[in-house]
Design an enzyme around this catalytic site. Structure first.
Site, PDB file in Angstrom:
ATOM      1  N   GLU A  39       0.840  -1.205   0.000  1.00 44.34           N
ATOM      2  CA  GLU A  39       0.000   0.000   0.000  1.00 44.34           C
ATOM      3  C   GLU A  39       0.870   1.248   0.000  1.00 44.34           C
ATOM      4  OE1 GLU A  39      -3.172  -0.033  -1.138  1.00 44.34           O
ATOM      5  OE2 GLU A  39      -3.535  -1.470   0.470  1.00 44.34           O
ATOM      6  N   LEU A 131     -12.543  -0.046  -4.102  1.00 44.18           N
ATOM      7  CA  LEU A 131     -12.469  -1.352  -4.770  1.00 44.18           C
ATOM      8  C   LEU A 131     -12.325  -1.194  -6.280  1.00 44.18           C
ATOM      9  CD1 LEU A 131     -15.202  -3.098  -2.584  1.00 44.18           C
ATOM     10  CD2 LEU A 131     -12.724  -3.198  -2.300  1.00 44.18           C
ATOM     11  N   SER A 133     -13.976   0.682  -8.783  1.00 49.03           N
ATOM     12  CA  SER A 133     -15.056   0.672  -9.787  1.00 49.03           C
ATOM     13  C   SER A 133     -14.641   1.472 -11.013  1.00 49.03           C
ATOM     14  CB  SER A 133     -16.345   1.249  -9.188  1.00 49.03           C
ATOM     15  OG  SER A 133     -16.206   2.631  -8.920  1.00 49.03           O
ATOM     16  N   GLU A 166      -7.524   7.995 -16.989  1.00 48.14           N
ATOM     17  CA  GLU A 166      -7.913   8.508 -15.669  1.00 48.14           C
ATOM     18  C   GLU A 166      -7.006   9.671 -15.229  1.00 48.14           C
ATOM     19  OE1 GLU A 166      -9.324   5.564 -13.021  1.00 48.14           O
ATOM     20  OE2 GLU A 166      -9.402   6.907 -11.293  1.00 48.14           O
ATOM     21  N   ASP A 178      -4.538  -0.421 -10.197  1.00 46.04           N
ATOM     22  CA  ASP A 178      -5.950  -0.789 -10.335  1.00 46.04           C
ATOM     23  C   ASP A 178      -6.269  -1.312 -11.723  1.00 46.04           C
ATOM     24  OD1 ASP A 178      -5.931   0.321  -7.860  1.00 46.04           O
ATOM     25  OD2 ASP A 178      -7.217   2.029  -8.345  1.00 46.04           O
TER      26      ASP A 178
HETATM   27  P1  ADP Z   1     -13.404   3.673  -6.857  1.00 52.83           P
HETATM   28  O1  ADP Z   1     -12.655   3.439  -8.123  1.00 52.83           O
HETATM   29  O2  ADP Z   1     -12.589   3.420  -5.641  1.00 52.83           O
HETATM   30  O3  ADP Z   1     -14.705   2.957  -6.802  1.00 52.83           O
HETATM   31  P2  ADP Z   1     -13.456   6.340  -7.892  1.00 52.83           P
HETATM   32  O4  ADP Z   1     -13.822   7.646  -7.302  1.00 52.83           O
HETATM   33  O5  ADP Z   1     -12.113   6.174  -8.495  1.00 52.83           O
HETATM   34  O6  ADP Z   1     -13.756   5.231  -6.792  1.00 52.83           O
HETATM   35  O7  ADP Z   1     -14.494   6.004  -9.052  1.00 52.83           O
HETATM   36  C1  ADP Z   1     -15.887   6.126  -8.820  1.00 52.83           C
HETATM   37  C2  ADP Z   1     -16.533   6.805 -10.007  1.00 52.83           C
HETATM   38  O8  ADP Z   1     -16.556   5.896 -11.142  1.00 52.83           O
HETATM   39  C3  ADP Z   1     -17.991   7.159  -9.790  1.00 52.83           C
HETATM   40  O9  ADP Z   1     -18.121   8.426  -9.177  1.00 52.83           O
HETATM   41  C4  ADP Z   1     -18.529   7.177 -11.213  1.00 52.83           C
HETATM   42  O10 ADP Z   1     -18.215   8.393 -11.866  1.00 52.83           O
HETATM   43  C5  ADP Z   1     -17.731   6.071 -11.871  1.00 52.83           C
HETATM   44  N1  ADP Z   1     -18.500   4.813 -11.847  1.00 52.83           N
HETATM   45  C6  ADP Z   1     -18.258   3.711 -11.101  1.00 52.83           C
HETATM   46  N2  ADP Z   1     -19.165   2.744 -11.358  1.00 52.83           N
HETATM   47  C7  ADP Z   1     -20.013   3.245 -12.277  1.00 52.83           C
HETATM   48  C8  ADP Z   1     -21.175   2.753 -12.959  1.00 52.83           C
HETATM   49  N3  ADP Z   1     -21.640   1.538 -12.716  1.00 52.83           N
HETATM   50  N4  ADP Z   1     -21.774   3.566 -13.854  1.00 52.83           N
HETATM   51  C9  ADP Z   1     -21.303   4.818 -14.107  1.00 52.83           C
HETATM   52  N5  ADP Z   1     -20.231   5.328 -13.489  1.00 52.83           N
HETATM   53  C10 ADP Z   1     -19.592   4.575 -12.593  1.00 52.83           C
HETATM   54 MG    MG Z   2     -10.911   4.501  -8.700  1.00 47.07          MG
END
Ligand code: ADP
Ligand code: MG
Length: 390
Positions: A39, A131, A133, A166, A178
């Site tokens: 980390e 996680l 996303s 990103e 990631d």
């Molecule tokens: P993490 O990657 O830790 O989950 P981040 O802030 O890097 O958090 O990314 C989250 C962002 O990714 C959300 O605010 C959104 O803009 C986008 N996102 C994640 N999942 C979805 C989804 N299923 N549909 C649309 N946008 C998404």
């Molecule tokens: Mg992220």
């Protein structure tokens, strides 16, 4: 492919057809990840060791040749967003669409002739829980376009381009972990990644086969100062590297840590940051060798040490994360640590299968007594990386 992921692919394809009037060319999936250990090492050119979650972003995609990019997410309210590939401009879009559009931008900027697409996606990766996303979203789109436009890019290259999307298009200074995890992980394995040269190795991590489980405890909190603090840690690490005359803290050998700390003199802040990074890289190497020799249970104490280092030296933990770790270990976990950037997000707990109910209950009760929000606890089976599912 499991029955549930086949059903998810089917549902995403059906919704695509409703939105765009014809069946998609294909459906792809890319997972979120958790980091087992390593980390705050990625921006120090060090080692990380993520594995993929069973949770995925699933995208139905068709190729277009008229320069139009249409985007829709089942998880965000609102109509289809229509863009043109020529009009994509970094940091111009503050919506979720910046992630997939950024991938198209990064591919085109790298010279790949991506001439448009229709995209509909849905994700089971919890958003904003540490996680990844966002990486799942980027990588699923990158893989779909790679296949549809015959680009022939490898997983690590798709990861690089997604990271660029990103960093530059969305404007978030994230490392390479990631996206690489989402693109390159394999089921039953963790991915040992050297973030300097991007060399990687699949490390056996099939917990179920050995009677163990790994829990993710999402604290459901995100402390507001996290971004500023992240920047300060990065700067502190750069300062440490400069004072020690190395390109990155990765270049300080573990065996020379004590001497390096002496050379840093009385800058206590920098000494603590350096000590975390150097010991954490060493812990990753120890975990790799234990897993490769089949001694999985022995990684538990290294996870606990890693947490203490993040809490006391790097100072990126928070009361919720500390409570998960302390409670789980007291209730019999083999190991536990915060995972991700810190100041909230998730912790992981390694436990014997039989101890999972007791540990889960103990953590939930401790959170209730402390007056914290109820955490979300789920099991993380090391799963496959990005792939075509239909
Ligand atoms: P993490 O990657 O830790 O989950 P981040 O802030 O890097 O958090 O990314 C989250 C962002 O990714 C959300 O605010 C959104 O803009 C986008 N996102 C994640 N999942 C979805 C989804 N299923 N549909 C649309 N946008 C998404
Ligand atoms: Mg992220």
């Amino acid at each position: 492919m499991s029955e549930s992921s086949a059903a998810a692919a089917e549902a995403v394809a059906a919704r695509f057809e409703e939105l765009y009037g014809s069946a998609p060319d294909g459906v792809w999936a890319a997972p979120g990840r958790v980091n087992l250990i390593g980390e705050h090492t990625d921006y120090n050119d060090g080692f990380v060791m993520p594995f993929a979650l069973p949770h995925t972003a699933v995208a139905a995609v068709s190729r277009r040749d008229d320069g139009v990019l249409r985007l829709h997410s089942a998880d965000v309210e609102g109509p289809v967003v229509e863009l043109t590939v020529d009009g994509l401009t970094p940091e111009s879009d503050k919506r979720w669409t910046a992630y997939p559009a950024g991938v198209v931008w990064a591919l085109r900027e790298a010279g790949h002739a991506v001439t448009g697409a229709d995209v509909h996606l849905a994700s089971t990766v919890p958003s904003g829980a540490g996680l990844s996303s966002s990486a799942a979203l980027e990588v699923v789109v990158a893989l779909a376009l790679n296949d549809l436009f015959g680009l022939g890019l490898r997983g690590w290259q798709l990861a690089r381009l997604s990271q660029r999307a990103e960093n530059v298009y969305v404007g978030a200074p994230v490392g390479i972990m990631d996206q690489t995890a989402s693109a390159c992980c394999e089921a039953g394995h963790a991915l040992f990644l050297d973030t300097r040269d991007l060399s990687q190795r699949q490390i056996p991590f099939d917990l179920a086969a050995e009677g163990m489980r790994l829990l993710v405890v999402d604290t459901q909190v995100k402390h507001s100062h996290s971004e500023g603090e992240y920047g300060k840690r990065r700067e502190g690490c750069e300062k440490g590297a400069a004072l020690l005359g190395v390109d990155a803290l990765r270049d300080v050998p573990y065996e020379e840590l004590d001497a390096a700390l002496v050379r840093l003199g009385d800058d206590e802040e920098v000494r603590r940051l350096v000590r975390h990074v150097v010991t954490e890289d060493h812990r990753v190497e120890q975990v790799v060798s234990l897993l490769e020799s089949g001694d999985t249970r022995a990684i538990g104490p290294l996870l606990i040490e890693g947490h203490a280092s993040l809490r006391d030296d790097f100072r990126v933990s928070c009361p919720e994360l500390d409570l998960v770790v302390d409670t789980a270990v007291t209730a019999g976990a083999l190991g536990a640590r915060m995972t991700g950037g810190g100041f909230g997000g998730s912790a992981i707990v390694l436990a014997e299968e039989a101890d999972v109910p007791v540990i889960t209950k103990a953590v939930e009760e401790a959170f209730a007594s402390a007056g914290f929000k109820t955490p979300r606890v789920f099991e993380a089976v090391p799963s496959a990386g990005a792939r075509r599912v239909r």
